[in-house]
Design an enzyme around this catalytic site. Structure first.
Site, PDB file in Angstrom:
ATOM      1  N   ARG A  55     -69.702 -38.460-119.076  1.00 31.10           N
ATOM      2  CA  ARG A  55     -69.575 -38.430-117.594  1.00 31.10           C
ATOM      3  C   ARG A  55     -68.503 -38.938-117.076  1.00 31.10           C
ATOM      4  O   ARG A  55     -67.720 -38.479-116.086  1.00 31.10           O
ATOM      5  CB  ARG A  55     -70.885 -38.879-116.719  1.00 31.10           C
ATOM      6  N   ILE A  81     -70.295 -36.056-107.568  1.00 30.27           N
ATOM      7  CA  ILE A  81     -71.032 -35.607-108.778  1.00 30.27           C
ATOM      8  C   ILE A  81     -72.608 -36.508-108.536  1.00 30.27           C
ATOM      9  O   ILE A  81     -72.537 -37.553-108.227  1.00 30.27           O
ATOM     10  CB  ILE A  81     -70.288 -36.169-109.785  1.00 30.27           C
ATOM     11  N   SER A  82     -73.562 -35.445-108.990  1.00 30.92           N
ATOM     12  CA  SER A  82     -74.945 -35.834-108.617  1.00 30.92           C
ATOM     13  C   SER A  82     -75.147 -37.308-109.417  1.00 30.92           C
ATOM     14  O   SER A  82     -74.701 -37.313-110.467  1.00 30.92           O
ATOM     15  CB  SER A  82     -75.940 -34.909-108.872  1.00 30.92           C
ATOM     16  N   GLN A  83     -76.303 -38.053-108.840  1.00 30.11           N
ATOM     17  CA  GLN A  83     -76.683 -39.171-109.700  1.00 30.11           C
ATOM     18  C   GLN A  83     -77.195 -38.756-110.927  1.00 30.11           C
ATOM     19  O   GLN A  83     -77.877 -37.589-110.993  1.00 30.11           O
ATOM     20  CB  GLN A  83     -77.920 -39.669-108.811  1.00 30.11           C
TER      21      GLN A  83
END
Lengths: 230, 799
Positions: A55, A81-83
């Site tokens: 990530r 950028i999503s959780q």
């Protein structure tokens, strides 16, 4: 003298780089167990993919140290950028099979596509912002991701040439769902969309298509319970 | 008036004060565009601390400032004027530009916020040093100088609004900055020609430099306009500055507007030009010839179909702030005989006005479109017509509002407004309002509670027969009907739901299981809470629910204020420290604002005490007296701005009337104060009278709110100005008299008093807003009166 300096630098930085990678791997493992598994995501393929994809490679370098934190991060152009948990939850809810072909609307950082690509055969992803599309294309080249296809264009139209898709994931929700996306979804296919403010609590919506009947279901990953008197 | 040094000084202070107030308004405009309104509020409050800081600096370096007053005064004015554009320019450089939306997500933004605040503070500090120096050293003329200060500020308010109609927000600081510069040059012209030449050269080169490097002013990447402009072919085709905000029209093939569209819709979705107000989506414009005449209206594929499934052709429709062409097109296609559009924003109104003369627009012979540039409440109060349909603007926004609107008054969502709309319905008429579903659910519940309470207050028997609602995957449309719904009508609603994959939410003959046929919520608590809000014992839900669901009223018109402070830990537990603030950004920013200002103000007040001495110098009197009148003045100003919005309709007009009216009359009051004796008795009387006048004014506004909207505008103005006049006159007296009394008692504390007054004036608006949010406007009036009465009380013993 020069050569000696290079060796010195390499001797210093190489272990440092390896140590950093090791630290990221450790954080990633923690992320999978403490943020994702802990909240109930149990699909083996999803957990493996989340544990595999680096990530930190998908966030701006100045935010690398927060890459495995339990929150979304800004990536520029008003996008995030999503959780990690949301990424895992969305992936699990699509009930993916290895032979599936997936369409993603809103490539963004490319992280979600990279996670999907660990599980399924082909991932097609569309990004409207040219700079983001170019950046992610370059990133995927570096990471040698061969089953991710990125197109710069208007996500409204989906990717007609590659349709139909077993599942569609819309990472940047709009106030309406484009009719072409419904058309490009296979019968029995699933579409997932996050709804909510950029950094605030989000809930997800699952759209299923069955013989021209379309149903939606609100999925609530963070169950909101404080209804009762204290 | 002569042209001696005294007159020149008064004129310079007038120009400086006008410039500072205009700059404050301009900064609000700029930051509302680049960021959001309440962040603008935060940064302007911090910047205004410059006034408090000036008191500290003057106290600490009193001798230096007095010795060099002749040279410093004009240079301070010139520097203040030049700092105005430079502060903005530098705040937008890469290393400093702050995105306030990221404040809780990215810690580096805190330092950027601090740096930006410091930059914005600079012009205020420089200007306040000059005003403070003048007021605390020109002892004989303090009344006249304070008058110049107040009337200048009042004029600046009007001047600022006028400029905002002519220039882009980011151009304003350069223009406004010329006023203080002119004031400075005026002071030079009297005594020092050489310095005058230097000042002119300095000012000119600074202006040329900023013209050569104007900088780039980009709105936050999270604003609607920035997202729209990310599309490759997006372009701004029109840009209109206005005091109510910057209007921009954007065209792009990928901008589509079909909010809440049914998943069953397979037709084309047009890409109309989109209108943005201060960088936020306002609506769409007609997308082409004949688009309004399309037989297939997109809104007929949204939950807004509900009203037209109940209406017969030929009725009258009132569309309040429709936010685009689509609802007009829908009314036309359903053959409404008269369609009235009410739009208070002048620039948006002109877009609608163009529709009327649009050659492609084809009405049937019996149809008529009327566009009104009027505040909706005033239009409804006129009661000239009765409507079959009154459509209200959509509540909330897609994905929730992130608490952004918590601080803004919403007089179109109060219970009193719904009463007003109800009175304008024809016998079988209905009110339609759509609400975006948020998560956690707040706005939809509060709207339900509002409608239920309104029906109860109207004495409608069997209210469940007058309320219907349908739900899509993302929105709910409510209909409040004057006559009971019959079974044919509920069947018609069900039929539309089936066709469009919607679900009935509220019907008089609701059947088991029909609420979740197409759109599953997976949360039964939603229906339980909704049902509970319709029952008479809904107060239990108000108590139990994690958010504030009590309906907004005219005395507390903050519909989007949902935060219950004791439940904040629950929210943090559920959504994490990173996510929870985005539920209630507005309220949390306000709290942060008060906290920061409180700490800074405390430091600024305590710091000089070490030098001045505390007990032996009568510091307590100075602190309480000047703190109280500073607090009282600003509390009244803030509540006046919001209260006048209710009467005048337009927040900007209300702000201009409140600021300019109050400051103008206060200026006259301070001028009159030079005739009064400077002693404890005058202080007691003037503060006591002010306190009582505030109470009378509060009572007057309560009475006026019952019939004010029905009065002709001119008469309303007469009423308002004649009630503000005595209040302003009286409020202008305590400060200059206080300074004169202090000068006799202990002149070393004069500058400190100026700082205290400034500090409390800065904290009070935020405090006033917080009190209004949680306790209503009357509580703010009461606090303002108490502040003045406290100042009176402190003079029973002292002075």
């Amino acid at each position: 003298m020069h050569m000696f300096n290079y060796c010195l630098v390499a001797a210093f930085f190489l272990p440092a780089g390896l140590m950093l990678e090791g630290a990221f791997e450790e954080e990633r493992l923690k992320m999978v167990t403490k943020q994702i598994q802990y909240r109930g995501v149990s699909d083996k393929a999803t957990l493996e993919a989340m544990g595999e994809v680096p990530r930190h490679e998908f966030v701006p370098s100045e935010l690398e140290k927060y890459a495995y934190n339990d929150r979304p991060l800004p990536i520029g152009y008003g996008q995030t950028i999503s959780q990690p948990y949301i990424v895992a939850y969305m992936t699990e809810k699509l009930k993916l099979e290895p032979e599936h072909r997936i369409l993603e609307i809103g490539t963004g950082s490319g992280y979600q596509a990279a996670v999907l690509a660990e599980i399924v055969e082909q991932v097609y992803t569309v990004e409207i912002i040219p700079q983001l599309a170019a950046r992610t294309k370059a990133k995927m080249k570096v990471l040698s991701s061969k089953n991710i296809h990125i197109k710069q264009g208007d996500g409204f139209h989906g990717w007609e040439e590659e349709a139909p898709f077993d599942a569609i994931i819309v990472t940047a929700a709009a106030s309406f769902i484009p009719p072409p996306l419904i058309d490009q979804l296979k019968d029995g296919g699933r579409m997932i969309i996050p709804v909510g403010s950029t950094f605030g609590p989000q809930h997800l919506m699952l759209v299923t298509k069955l013989k021209d009947k379309i149903r939606t279901k609100r999925l609530i990953p963070v169950r909101f319970v404080p209804f009762t008197r204290q | 008036m002569g042209n001696g040094p005294e007159t020149r000084l008064r004129l310079a202070i007038f120009l400086l004060s006008a410039g500072i107030t205009s700059y404050q308004l301009a900064l609000m405009q700029i930051l509302s565009y680049l960021q959001w309104y309440h962040f603008a509020y935060l940064i302007v409050s911090l910047a205004l601390l410059g006034f408090g800081t000036s008191g500290t600096i003057l106290s600490l370096f009193r001798a230096f400032f007095i010795d060099h007053k002749g040279v410093l005064m004009p240079w301070l004015l010139v520097a203040c004027g030049l700092a105005m554009p430079w502060a903005l320019r530098l705040s937008q450089t890469d290393g400093i530009r702050c995105d306030f939306y990221l404040l809780f997500a990215d810690r580096t933004q805190i330092w950027r916020l601090a740096a930006s605040s410091l930059l914005y503070l600079t012009p205020f500090l420089l200007g306040a040093l000059a005003i403070g120096l003048a007021l605390t050293t020109e002892k004989k003329n303090v009344g006249k100088l304070y008058c110049a200060n107040l009337t200048g500020s009042g004029t600046g308010g009007l001047f600022g609004l006028a400029l905002a109609a002519l220039f882009l927000p980011t151009d304003l600081p350069s223009i406004i900055g010329l006023a203080p510069v002119a004031g400075g040059l005026l002071l030079f012209s009297g005594n020092n020609r050489r310095q005058l030449i230097w000042a002119v050269a300095f000012a000119s080169s600074s202006i040329l430099l900023i013209m050569a490097y104007p900088g780039k002013y980009a709105p936050s990447q999270f604003k609607d306009i920035s997202r729209a402009m990310n599309a490759p072919d997006a372009s701004i085709v029109k840009q209109i500055p206005s005091p109510k905000g910057l209007v921009q029209v954007v065209e792009s093939s990928s901008l589509r507007y079909a909010p809440g569209l049914s998943l069953n819709y397979r037709g084309e979705i047009p890409s109309p030009p989109m209108v943005f107000l201060n960088g936020n989506v306002y609506g769409s414009l007609p997308s082409g010839e004949g688009s309004l005449n399309s037989s297939e209206n997109l809104l007929d594929h949204t939950t807004e179909v509900i009203a037209y499934s109940l209406l017969e052709e030929g009725g009258k429709a009132l569309l309040i702030q429709p936010g685009g062409e689509q609802s007009i097109g829908q009314a036309i296609s359903h053959k409404m005989s008269k369609i009235v559009v009410v739009e208070p924003h002048g620039e948006i109104f002109s877009f609608y006005q163009n529709l009327v003369s649009k050659p492609g627009l084809k009405f049937t012979a019996k149809q008529h479109l009327q566009v009104e540039n009027e505040y909706p409440r005033r239009f409804l109060a006129d009661g000239a017509d009765q409507f079959e349909l009154i459509r209200l603007p959509t509540v909330g926004s897609f994905g929730g509002t992130a608490g952004i609107q918590a601080l803004s008054d919403q007089f179109l969502l109060t219970k009193e407004f719904f009463h007003l709309a109800w009175n304008n319905l024809s016998a079988g008429g209905m009110i339609m309002v759509t609400c975006w579903m948020d998560y956690p659910v707040k706005a939809c519940f509060k709207l339900t509670a509002t409608l239920a309470e309104v029906l109860e207050e109207l004495g409608v028997s069997q209210p469940e027969y007058h309320l219907a609602a349908i739900r899509s995957w993302g929105s709910i449309t409510f209909v409040l009907k004057k006559t009971p719904l019959n079974s044919n009508q509920t069947d018609a609603i069900r039929e539309e739901c089936g066709k469009l994959f919607f679900d009935p939410l509220l019907l008089p003959d609701m059947k088991m299981g029909e609420r979740q046929i197409h759109n599953l919520l997976g949360d039964d608590d939603f229906f339980e809470t909704l049902n509970g809000l319709l029952r008479e014992n809904r107060k239990e839900i108000y108590e139990d629910y994690a958010f504030n669901l009590r309906p907004a009223t005219d005395a507390r018109p903050f519909f989007y204020q949902f935060l219950k402070w004791p439940r904040l830990p629950d929210l943090i537990k559920a959504f994490g420290l990173q996510g929870a603030p985005f539920l209630e950004l507005g309220s949390l920013i306000l709290a942060l604002n008060i906290l920061l200002l409180g700490i800074l103000a405390l430091i600024l007040i305590i710091l000089p005490l070490f030098k001045l001495g505390w007990k032996k110098e009568g510091g307590a009197w100075t602190l309480i007296y000047f703190g109280s009148i500073g607090t009282g003045f600003m509390l009244l100003e803030i509540v006046l701005m919001q209260k006048l919005t209710l009467f005048l309709g337009d927040p900007l007009l209300a702000t201009a009337t409140a600021i300019s009216g109050l400051l103008f009359f206060s200026g006259l009051g301070s001028l009159y104060s030079s005739r009064l004796k400077a002693n404890g008795s005058t202080l007691r009387r003037s503060t006591c009278v002010t306190g009582l006048l505030i109470i009378l004014f509060a009572i007057f506004t309560v009475i006026l709110s019952r019939f004010g909207e029905e009065l002709p505008t001119s008469l309303l103005w007469v009423f308002l100005l004649s009630s503000i006049a005595p209040l302003g006159l009286s409020m202008g007296i305590p400060f200059p008299i206080g300074l004169r009394v202090l000068e006799k008692k202990n002149s070393t504390q004069l500058t400190w008093a100026w700082g205290i007054n400034g500090c409390f004036s800065v904290i009070s608006p935020a405090l006033g807003l917080a009190v209004a949010l949680h306790a209503g406007f009357n509580a703010v009036f009461a606090l303002a009166a108490i502040a003045y009465l406290l100042a009176a009380g402190v003079n029973l013993k002292h002075g």
